[in-house]
Design a protein around this motif. Sequence first.
Motif, PDB file in Angstrom:
ATOM      1  N   ASP A  41      61.866  50.620   7.178  1.00 12.54           N
ATOM      2  CA  ASP A  41      61.471  49.217   7.351  1.00 12.54           C
ATOM      3  C   ASP A  41      59.981  49.088   7.036  1.00 12.54           C
ATOM      4  O   ASP A  41      59.133  49.251   7.913  1.00 12.54           O
ATOM      5  CB  ASP A  41      61.750  48.763   8.786  1.00 12.54           C
ATOM      6  CG  ASP A  41      61.442  47.279   8.988  1.00 12.54           C
ATOM      7  OD1 ASP A  41      60.943  46.644   8.037  1.00 12.54           O
ATOM      8  OD2 ASP A  41      61.683  46.769  10.093  1.00 12.54           O
ATOM      9  N   PRO A  42      59.636  48.773   5.790  1.00 11.57           N
ATOM     10  CA  PRO A  42      58.222  48.697   5.404  1.00 11.57           C
ATOM     11  C   PRO A  42      57.436  47.615   6.136  1.00 11.57           C
ATOM     12  O   PRO A  42      56.208  47.586   6.048  1.00 11.57           O
ATOM     13  CB  PRO A  42      58.292  48.394   3.896  1.00 11.57           C
ATOM     14  CG  PRO A  42      59.649  48.836   3.467  1.00 11.57           C
ATOM     15  CD  PRO A  42      60.545  48.576   4.645  1.00 11.57           C
ATOM     16  N   SER A  43      58.119  46.739   6.869  1.00 10.40           N
ATOM     17  CA  SER A  43      57.419  45.646   7.550  1.00 10.40           C
ATOM     18  C   SER A  43      56.910  46.034   8.934  1.00 10.40           C
ATOM     19  O   SER A  43      56.368  45.185   9.651  1.00 10.40           O
ATOM     20  CB  SER A  43      58.352  44.442   7.683  1.00 10.40           C
ATOM     21  OG  SER A  43      59.411  44.714   8.590  1.00 10.40           O
ATOM     22  N   LEU A  44      57.051  47.294   9.320  1.00 10.58           N
ATOM     23  CA  LEU A  44      56.594  47.729  10.639  1.00 10.58           C
ATOM     24  C   LEU A  44      55.078  47.961  10.598  1.00 10.58           C
ATOM     25  O   LEU A  44      54.590  49.064  10.332  1.00 10.58           O
ATOM     26  CB  LEU A  44      57.319  49.003  11.063  1.00 10.58           C
ATOM     27  CG  LEU A  44      58.797  48.826  11.463  1.00 10.58           C
ATOM     28  CD1 LEU A  44      59.449  50.179  11.665  1.00 10.58           C
ATOM     29  CD2 LEU A  44      58.904  47.980  12.729  1.00 10.58           C
ATOM     30  N   ALA A  45      54.327  46.920  10.868  1.00  8.25           N
ATOM     31  CA  ALA A  45      52.871  46.974  10.752  1.00  8.25           C
ATOM     32  C   ALA A  45      52.265  48.042  11.656  1.00  8.25           C
ATOM     33  O   ALA A  45      51.340  48.770  11.260  1.00  8.25           O
ATOM     34  CB  ALA A  45      52.275  45.612  11.077  1.00  8.25           C
ATOM     35  N   GLU A  46      52.789  48.168  12.893  1.00 10.30           N
ATOM     36  CA  GLU A  46      52.195  49.111  13.837  1.00 10.30           C
ATOM     37  C   GLU A  46      52.358  50.544  13.355  1.00 10.30           C
ATOM     38  O   GLU A  46      51.483  51.385  13.565  1.00 10.30           O
ATOM     39  CB  GLU A  46      52.816  48.933  15.223  1.00 10.30           C
ATOM     40  CG  GLU A  46      52.004  49.598  16.319  1.00 10.30           C
ATOM     41  CD  GLU A  46      52.571  49.350  17.710  1.00 10.30           C
ATOM     42  OE1 GLU A  46      51.944  49.807  18.682  1.00 10.30           O
ATOM     43  OE2 GLU A  46      53.642  48.722  17.812  1.00 10.30           O
ATOM     44  N   ALA A  47      53.467  50.838  12.697  1.00 13.76           N
ATOM     45  CA  ALA A  47      53.660  52.186  12.168  1.00 13.76           C
ATOM     46  C   ALA A  47      52.629  52.481  11.082  1.00 13.76           C
ATOM     47  O   ALA A  47      52.065  53.580  11.010  1.00 13.76           O
ATOM     48  CB  ALA A  47      55.077  52.341  11.622  1.00 13.76           C
ATOM     49  N   HIS A  48      52.358  51.475  10.221  1.00 14.84           N
ATOM     50  CA  HIS A  48      51.320  51.660   9.193  1.00 14.84           C
ATOM     51  C   HIS A  48      49.956  51.887   9.831  1.00 14.84           C
ATOM     52  O   HIS A  48      49.162  52.712   9.352  1.00 14.84           O
ATOM     53  CB  HIS A  48      51.282  50.439   8.274  1.00 14.84           C
ATOM     54  CG  HIS A  48      52.397  50.389   7.279  1.00 14.84           C
ATOM     55  ND1 HIS A  48      52.480  51.265   6.221  1.00 14.84           N
ATOM     56  CD2 HIS A  48      53.475  49.558   7.185  1.00 14.84           C
ATOM     57  CE1 HIS A  48      53.558  50.978   5.509  1.00 14.84           C
ATOM     58  NE2 HIS A  48      54.184  49.950   6.070  1.00 14.84           N
ATOM     59  N   VAL A  49      49.670  51.160  10.908  1.00 15.21           N
ATOM     60  CA  VAL A  49      48.379  51.323  11.584  1.00 15.21           C
ATOM     61  C   VAL A  49      48.217  52.758  12.067  1.00 15.21           C
ATOM     62  O   VAL A  49      47.168  53.396  11.865  1.00 15.21           O
ATOM     63  CB  VAL A  49      48.249  50.339  12.767  1.00 15.21           C
ATOM     64  CG1 VAL A  49      47.044  50.711  13.636  1.00 15.21           C
ATOM     65  CG2 VAL A  49      48.116  48.914  12.268  1.00 15.21           C
ATOM     66  N   HIS A  50      49.259  53.302  12.710  1.00 14.46           N
ATOM     67  CA  HIS A  50      49.145  54.656  13.243  1.00 14.46           C
ATOM     68  C   HIS A  50      49.095  55.702  12.140  1.00 14.46           C
ATOM     69  O   HIS A  50      48.394  56.714  12.272  1.00 14.46           O
ATOM     70  CB  HIS A  50      50.280  54.923  14.232  1.00 14.46           C
ATOM     71  CG  HIS A  50      50.029  54.298  15.572  1.00 14.46           C
ATOM     72  ND1 HIS A  50      49.439  54.979  16.605  1.00 14.46           N
ATOM     73  CD2 HIS A  50      50.271  53.038  16.031  1.00 14.46           C
ATOM     74  CE1 HIS A  50      49.316  54.176  17.647  1.00 14.46           C
ATOM     75  NE2 HIS A  50      49.825  52.991  17.333  1.00 14.46           N
ATOM     76  N   LEU A  51      49.801  55.465  11.054  1.00  9.62           N
ATOM     77  CA  LEU A  51      49.663  56.380   9.917  1.00  9.62           C
ATOM     78  C   LEU A  51      48.243  56.321   9.368  1.00  9.62           C
ATOM     79  O   LEU A  51      47.666  57.349   8.983  1.00  9.62           O
ATOM     80  CB  LEU A  51      50.680  56.022   8.824  1.00  9.62           C
ATOM     81  CG  LEU A  51      52.093  56.559   9.042  1.00  9.62           C
ATOM     82  CD1 LEU A  51      53.062  55.922   8.047  1.00  9.62           C
ATOM     83  CD2 LEU A  51      52.130  58.081   8.915  1.00  9.62           C
ATOM     84  N   GLY A  52      47.679  55.102   9.322  1.00 16.84           N
ATOM     85  CA  GLY A  52      46.291  54.969   8.894  1.00 16.84           C
ATOM     86  C   GLY A  52      45.349  55.759   9.776  1.00 16.84           C
ATOM     87  O   GLY A  52      44.448  56.464   9.294  1.00 16.84           O
ATOM     88  N   GLN A  53      45.549  55.683  11.095  1.00 20.40           N
ATOM     89  CA  GLN A  53      44.707  56.428  12.031  1.00 20.40           C
ATOM     90  C   GLN A  53      44.816  57.933  11.814  1.00 20.40           C
ATOM     91  O   GLN A  53      43.815  58.662  11.830  1.00 20.40           O
ATOM     92  CB  GLN A  53      45.102  56.085  13.471  1.00 20.40           C
ATOM     93  CG  GLN A  53      44.760  54.675  13.901  1.00 20.40           C
ATOM     94  CD  GLN A  53      45.312  54.357  15.283  1.00 20.40           C
ATOM     95  OE1 GLN A  53      46.034  55.152  15.883  1.00 20.40           O
ATOM     96  NE2 GLN A  53      44.989  53.168  15.786  1.00 20.40           N
ATOM     97  N   ILE A  54      46.057  58.389  11.626  1.00 27.70           N
ATOM     98  CA  ILE A  54      46.282  59.832  11.462  1.00 27.70           C
ATOM     99  C   ILE A  54      45.597  60.340  10.197  1.00 27.70           C
ATOM    100  O   ILE A  54      44.905  61.373  10.214  1.00 27.70           O
ATOM    101  CB  ILE A  54      47.795  60.143  11.437  1.00 27.70           C
ATOM    102  CG1 ILE A  54      48.397  59.904  12.830  1.00 27.70           C
ATOM    103  CG2 ILE A  54      48.050  61.579  10.981  1.00 27.70           C
ATOM    104  CD1 ILE A  54      49.906  59.895  12.853  1.00 27.70           C
TER     105      ILE A  54
END
Length: 756
Positions: A136-149
């Motif tokens: 689900d590419p629309s999961l913004a929070e998952a993208h945020v945490h990947l960005g942090q990692i």
Amino acid sequence: MATPQEALLIALEHHQAGRVMEAETLYGRILEAVPDLPDALHLHGVLAAQTGRLPLAAELIAKAIAARAGVADYHTNLGNVLRLLGRVDEAIEHYGQAVALAPDLPRVQADLGILLNGRNRRRDAVAPLVRAVLLDPSLAEAHVHLGQIHEHGGDLDKGARHYRHAAALRPDLADISYNLGILEHARGRPSAAEEAVLQALAAKPDFPEAWYNLGNARACLEAAGQGAGRNARGAETAYRMALALQPDYAEAFVALAELLQQQTGRTAEAVAACRRALRQRPDLAAAYDTLTAIRLAAKDKAALRSGHRAVALAPGNAGSHVNLGRALRAAGAGAGDAAVAAFTRALTLAPDCAPALSNLVIFNRERDDLDKAVRTARRAIALLPDSALALTNLGVCLQYGAADVALASFGRALRIAPEDAEVRRLLGLLQMERGILAEGFANYEWRWSSSGFDQPRRGFPQPRWDGGDLAGRRLLLWGEQGVGDELIYAGMIPDLVEAGVDCALECDPRLVPILQRSFPAVEVVPRTPALNPPDLSRPADVHCPLGSIGRWLRPDFSRFPSRASYLVADGMRRRRIRDRYGADAPGNLLVGVSWRSKNTDFGRNKSLDLLSWAPLLTQPGITFVNLQYGDCREDLEAVRRELGVTVLADAEIDPMRDLDGFAAQVAALDLVISTSNTTVHMAGGLGVPTWVLLPAGQGRIWYWFDGRDNSPWYPSLRLFRQRQPGDWRPVVDRLATTLAWWQDDQRSRPSRTTQS
């Protein structure tokens, strides 16, 4: 009577319809009848969670799992409850079991990754987060945490991609765009940082940290030479907005101070901003660091005190030790070893600290230890092969002895940092010295944004001349840098006058008389201390600094005219001076001497002791005339005492204040012998035969060009160069021999004439 399954369906219907009491009652009756019915336990637990009874919810769902362990929803919902209860490790375990049973649950994968990341188990977090965004590419929070990692792991490019995706999905969440802005700033992309922070502010205008970071982005853009002052004004506005929203924001005061101290005439405001920061945070080392930098720029001895204070507050901060080292270096004699110790300490704390290495390079260069400076510069490049600063420092060290290598080093630095104004200025100077004039002048134009150029950027209502047609347009030329620079560049004004260009010239007030006499077709006006645009009899259409017209008028050596002179001294005054000087020894030749440069950066490299001129000064038949500006009475007395030679010192001429009188004095002489200073430019412009002593290393100036013994600027000059840096003896010996030949030649002529 209904079966337990039928009753469960009715209870679920009540549950979904929001009839909580009915659902609760029916779930209870079912469990009284069948205590271990998994779906009833699970649904009752979900209802308990929804009504805020989390411990009961956890107990019920755990019983459901005990009865039937293989249901992903059970584990998911127990994970949700445990997460809310703060039992994160247990929640992770159940989310893990849920995705093991049902891998295609994007929300659960995301929740698992988020919790793992929160527990600093970043490696474990990546797989479920990646799986989540693939499902689900629309999961913004998952993208945020990947960005942090990825950011934490040093892969800023991947981190930025995920933050950018999240920000596009949720532009209403200011924190996402704000974090993207911080990351873009760390990537060295201030334009992208500015764009991201502006998006954050659109979502949350009262966000002081975002205003602060907007200021940082715009300050970086200004430092890169973009915006011509617009970004500096924008940065100041942003910092002041942050302070309006949060008046105790000490870091914003420090950033504002750093910005203000780079602007002419705003030092007092910068100091005041630092003091405001320190009132809010007396232990803020960054404020003392900035205060040290401000005081260093202002040549304020208090820089040493604030530098020591910064180090005391932040002994583990390499930057504080660098600033202290700079303050110690500025303190002068006796502090050199302490400065080296400060820079060395900075490198102990941060072995790749480019400013520390850079300052060590500069320090060793100032001590004329070029070998050590080069070794330090190469060490910096080995540590930081992509550092434009390290490559630039190596270029500066090698420019006098290995110019081709220096050009290559500057070129590499520019490929890394094409907008670095200081690199372009230094490259331009070296290119011009090597005779690569068109490219050199173009790069030299970056000087106005360069950290190594201390002249203020002037503001004029007219546009800058771009080298285009000047027919029907009036050109305002204005002097920059020192008197010597104004004189050498003034040698190009006759080209413009002869081409029919209507010119006005603003210059040092002391030069107005001689330049107005020399260029009667040009309106010559004095520069005011306030650097306001000059008051001309008729307005100009375009303007150009004198140091820039060479770009258009001297693109190669073929464009230098064979003009013997271009300055005109006061003829009557010249004759009176020559008569006075010749009265005591009528047969003597008149030779002016100047042996020092007052240049604060490398004057020592261009200067020598007047006593070392003994092979010249002791030659008979010559009256030597003092042309040295400044107080040189001790030098003249030493020559009289040690050599028995009296160098004529004319009390009527003040070469510092009365430049028109100085021009008449120089024009009255048969020959001038001088180090590279203002005297040479005056003599060359007047067409007086002049011999110039030039250093081999530091102190060489581009306009004498490389390897020449003559000057295309001044046909009357001969250049006598050191072969080894610091070794003037062979130069003086050559001059003494040449002076003897010259004197014989002069005396063999039927008559001697001088400029009238």
